[in-house]
Motif scaffolding. Structure first.
Motif, PDB file in Angstrom:
ATOM      1  N   MET A 214      -1.785 -10.611   3.448  1.00  0.00           N
ATOM      2  CA  MET A 214      -0.687  -9.673   3.492  1.00  0.00           C
ATOM      3  C   MET A 214      -0.764  -8.833   4.743  1.00  0.00           C
ATOM      4  SD  MET A 214       0.189  -6.311   1.410  1.00  0.00           S
ATOM      5  CE  MET A 214       0.972  -6.741  -0.072  1.00  0.00           C
ATOM      6  N   SER A 215      -1.513  -7.775   4.715  1.00  0.00           N
ATOM      7  CA  SER A 215      -1.561  -6.865   5.854  1.00  0.00           C
ATOM      8  C   SER A 215      -2.870  -7.004   6.598  1.00  0.00           C
ATOM      9  CB  SER A 215      -1.422  -5.429   5.352  1.00  0.00           C
ATOM     10  OG  SER A 215      -1.771  -4.539   6.368  1.00  0.00           O
ATOM     11  N   ALA A 216      -2.792  -6.917   7.899  1.00  0.00           N
ATOM     12  CA  ALA A 216      -4.004  -6.938   8.708  1.00  0.00           C
ATOM     13  C   ALA A 216      -4.717  -5.600   8.634  1.00  0.00           C
ATOM     14  CB  ALA A 216      -3.644  -7.259  10.155  1.00  0.00           C
ATOM     15  N   GLY A 217      -4.031  -4.551   8.167  1.00  0.00           N
ATOM     16  CA  GLY A 217      -4.569  -3.208   8.208  1.00  0.00           C
ATOM     17  C   GLY A 217      -5.426  -2.807   7.033  1.00  0.00           C
TER      18      GLY A 217
ATOM     19  N   ASP B  65      -2.685  -2.432  -4.688  1.00  0.00           N
ATOM     20  CA  ASP B  65      -1.745  -3.177  -5.525  1.00  0.00           C
ATOM     21  C   ASP B  65      -1.725  -2.648  -6.959  1.00  0.00           C
ATOM     22  OD1 ASP B  65      -0.472  -4.944  -3.760  1.00  0.00           O
ATOM     23  OD2 ASP B  65      -2.070  -6.416  -3.911  1.00  0.00           O
ATOM     24  N   ALA B  66      -2.881  -2.295  -7.497  1.00  0.00           N
ATOM     25  CA  ALA B  66      -2.929  -1.738  -8.854  1.00  0.00           C
ATOM     26  C   ALA B  66      -2.173  -0.410  -8.908  1.00  0.00           C
ATOM     27  CB  ALA B  66      -4.381  -1.563  -9.301  1.00  0.00           C
ATOM     28  N   PHE B  67      -2.370   0.434  -7.902  1.00  0.00           N
ATOM     29  CA  PHE B  67      -1.628   1.701  -7.820  1.00  0.00           C
ATOM     30  C   PHE B  67      -0.129   1.426  -7.731  1.00  0.00           C
ATOM     31  CE2 PHE B  67       0.320   4.648  -4.665  1.00  0.00           C
ATOM     32  CZ  PHE B  67       0.458   5.750  -5.502  1.00  0.00           C
ATOM     33  N   ALA B  68       0.254   0.451  -6.922  1.00  0.00           N
ATOM     34  CA  ALA B  68       1.668   0.110  -6.759  1.00  0.00           C
ATOM     35  C   ALA B  68       2.287  -0.349  -8.074  1.00  0.00           C
ATOM     36  CB  ALA B  68       1.824  -0.971  -5.692  1.00  0.00           C
ATOM     37  N   ARG B  69       1.519  -1.071  -8.876  1.00  0.00           N
ATOM     38  CA  ARG B  69       2.047  -1.495 -10.182  1.00  0.00           C
ATOM     39  C   ARG B  69       2.299  -0.293 -11.087  1.00  0.00           C
ATOM     40  NH1 ARG B  69      -1.132  -5.901  -8.836  1.00  0.00           N
ATOM     41  NH2 ARG B  69      -3.002  -5.161  -9.895  1.00  0.00           N
TER      42      ARG B  69
ATOM     43  N   GLN C  61       5.934   0.604 -12.594  1.00  0.00           N
ATOM     44  CA  GLN C  61       6.143   0.815 -14.030  1.00  0.00           C
ATOM     45  C   GLN C  61       6.813   2.155 -14.298  1.00  0.00           C
ATOM     46  OE1 GLN C  61       2.304   0.246 -15.833  1.00  0.00           O
ATOM     47  NE2 GLN C  61       2.395  -1.985 -15.649  1.00  0.00           N
ATOM     48  N   ALA C  62       6.466   3.159 -13.517  1.00  0.00           N
ATOM     49  CA  ALA C  62       7.034   4.498 -13.726  1.00  0.00           C
ATOM     50  C   ALA C  62       8.476   4.606 -13.258  1.00  0.00           C
ATOM     51  CB  ALA C  62       6.175   5.540 -13.007  1.00  0.00           C
ATOM     52  N   PHE C  63       8.826   3.921 -12.165  1.00  0.00           N
ATOM     53  CA  PHE C  63      10.143   4.114 -11.551  1.00  0.00           C
ATOM     54  C   PHE C  63      11.022   2.870 -11.554  1.00  0.00           C
ATOM     55  CE2 PHE C  63       7.474   7.467  -9.808  1.00  0.00           C
ATOM     56  CZ  PHE C  63       8.271   8.576 -10.052  1.00  0.00           C
ATOM     57  N   GLY C  64      10.458   1.719 -11.916  1.00  0.00           N
ATOM     58  CA  GLY C  64      11.261   0.514 -12.032  1.00  0.00           C
ATOM     59  C   GLY C  64      11.601  -0.179 -10.733  1.00  0.00           C
ATOM     60  N   HIS C  65      10.914   0.176  -9.648  1.00  0.00           N
ATOM     61  CA  HIS C  65      11.174  -0.438  -8.341  1.00  0.00           C
ATOM     62  C   HIS C  65       9.855  -0.663  -7.615  1.00  0.00           C
ATOM     63  CE1 HIS C  65      15.448   0.158  -8.838  1.00  0.00           C
ATOM     64  NE2 HIS C  65      15.177   1.391  -9.252  1.00  0.00           N
ATOM     65  N   THR C  66       9.825  -1.700  -6.797  1.00  0.00           N
ATOM     66  CA  THR C  66       8.629  -2.095  -6.056  1.00  0.00           C
ATOM     67  C   THR C  66       8.390  -1.180  -4.865  1.00  0.00           C
ATOM     68  OG1 THR C  66       8.986  -4.390  -6.672  1.00  0.00           O
ATOM     69  CG2 THR C  66       7.577  -3.992  -4.763  1.00  0.00           C
ATOM     70  N   PRO C  67       7.193  -0.609  -4.748  1.00  0.00           N
ATOM     71  CA  PRO C  67       6.865   0.157  -3.542  1.00  0.00           C
ATOM     72  C   PRO C  67       6.450  -0.774  -2.403  1.00  0.00           C
ATOM     73  CG  PRO C  67       5.112   0.365  -5.159  1.00  0.00           C
ATOM     74  CD  PRO C  67       6.165  -0.501  -5.775  1.00  0.00           C
ATOM     75  N   TYR C  68       6.543  -0.244  -1.192  1.00  0.00           N
ATOM     76  CA  TYR C  68       6.257  -1.029   0.010  1.00  0.00           C
ATOM     77  C   TYR C  68       5.214  -0.350   0.871  1.00  0.00           C
ATOM     78  CZ  TYR C  68      10.386  -3.746  -1.112  1.00  0.00           C
ATOM     79  OH  TYR C  68      11.289  -4.558  -1.743  1.00  0.00           O
ATOM     80  N   LEU C  69       4.354  -1.166   1.473  1.00  0.00           N
ATOM     81  CA  LEU C  69       3.440  -0.706   2.506  1.00  0.00           C
ATOM     82  C   LEU C  69       4.195  -0.790   3.824  1.00  0.00           C
ATOM     83  CD1 LEU C  69       0.527   0.062   3.407  1.00  0.00           C
ATOM     84  CD2 LEU C  69       0.115  -2.397   3.680  1.00  0.00           C
ATOM     85  N   VAL C  70       4.230   0.324   4.557  1.00  0.00           N
ATOM     86  CA  VAL C  70       4.950   0.385   5.826  1.00  0.00           C
ATOM     87  C   VAL C  70       4.051   1.054   6.865  1.00  0.00           C
ATOM     88  CG1 VAL C  70       7.189   0.482   4.652  1.00  0.00           C
ATOM     89  CG2 VAL C  70       6.082   2.612   5.328  1.00  0.00           C
ATOM     90  N   GLY C  71       4.564   1.211   8.066  1.00  0.00           N
ATOM     91  CA  GLY C  71       3.844   1.950   9.097  1.00  0.00           C
ATOM     92  C   GLY C  71       2.674   1.186   9.682  1.00  0.00           C
TER      93      GLY C  71
ATOM     94  N   GLY D 166       1.940  -4.745  -5.139  1.00  0.00           N
ATOM     95  CA  GLY D 166       1.793  -4.839  -6.593  1.00  0.00           C
ATOM     96  C   GLY D 166       2.416  -6.046  -7.255  1.00  0.00           C
ATOM     97  N   LEU D 167       2.828  -7.024  -6.458  1.00  0.00           N
ATOM     98  CA  LEU D 167       3.461  -8.197  -7.041  1.00  0.00           C
ATOM     99  C   LEU D 167       2.445  -9.045  -7.783  1.00  0.00           C
ATOM    100  CD1 LEU D 167       5.778  -9.299  -4.108  1.00  0.00           C
ATOM    101  CD2 LEU D 167       6.338  -7.816  -6.041  1.00  0.00           C
ATOM    102  N   ILE D 168       2.873  -9.590  -8.902  1.00  0.00           N
ATOM    103  CA  ILE D 168       2.033 -10.489  -9.690  1.00  0.00           C
ATOM    104  C   ILE D 168       2.712 -11.835  -9.751  1.00  0.00           C
ATOM    105  CG2 ILE D 168       1.008 -10.943 -11.950  1.00  0.00           C
ATOM    106  CD1 ILE D 168       0.945  -7.911 -12.383  1.00  0.00           C
TER     107      ILE D 168
END
Length: 119
Positions: free
Chosen positions: A1-4, A14-18, A22-32, A112-114
């Motif tokens: 995924m990310s080199a960083g 990824d576990a945090f992202a899940r 679950q709380a907001f119903g949308h996938t978070p993204y790693l950016v920057g 957080g994708l499974i």
């Protein structure tokens, strides 16, 4: 995924992202910078909400910053939760999808994708 962000930190991220999904119903993204390479100061995680959901959660929101106390408080609280869960310097922010697409054209990695490899 990310080199960083490497293993096992990526597993924790990824576990945090899940949890966020679950709380907001949308996938978070790693950016920057953490999404682009090995040199980064913090780990930028963004949750792009549909415009109507963003506006309902953050009425009268104009621009990111301390001027909108609910946005600032929730971003700071989720950033700290992310730091505690991952050990990474998380910078979490909510974004209105239309604003994010207009203003930011950088790399976005879904977190957080499974995958069901048995299908």
């Amino acid at each position: 995924m990310s080199a960083g962000v490497g293993m096992p930190a990526l597993l924790h991220l990824d576990a945090f992202a899940r949890e966020v999904e679950q709380a907001f119903g949308h996938t978070p993204y790693l950016v920057g910078s953490a999404a682009k390479g090995k040199v980064w100061r913090d780990v930028d995680v963004r949750l792009m909400l549909p415009d109507d959901e963003f506006d309902a959660l953050f009425p009268e929101f104009k621009t990111p910053g301390r001027t909108h106390s609910r946005w600032s408080m929730l971003c700071a609280a989720i950033s700290e939760l992310g730091r505690a869960r991952t050990g990474l310097p998380i910078d979490f922010q909510f974004q209105r999808t239309s604003d994010a697409n207009e203003q930011y054209d950088g790399v976005r990695h879904a977190l957080g994708l499974i995958f069901d490899w048995t299908a």
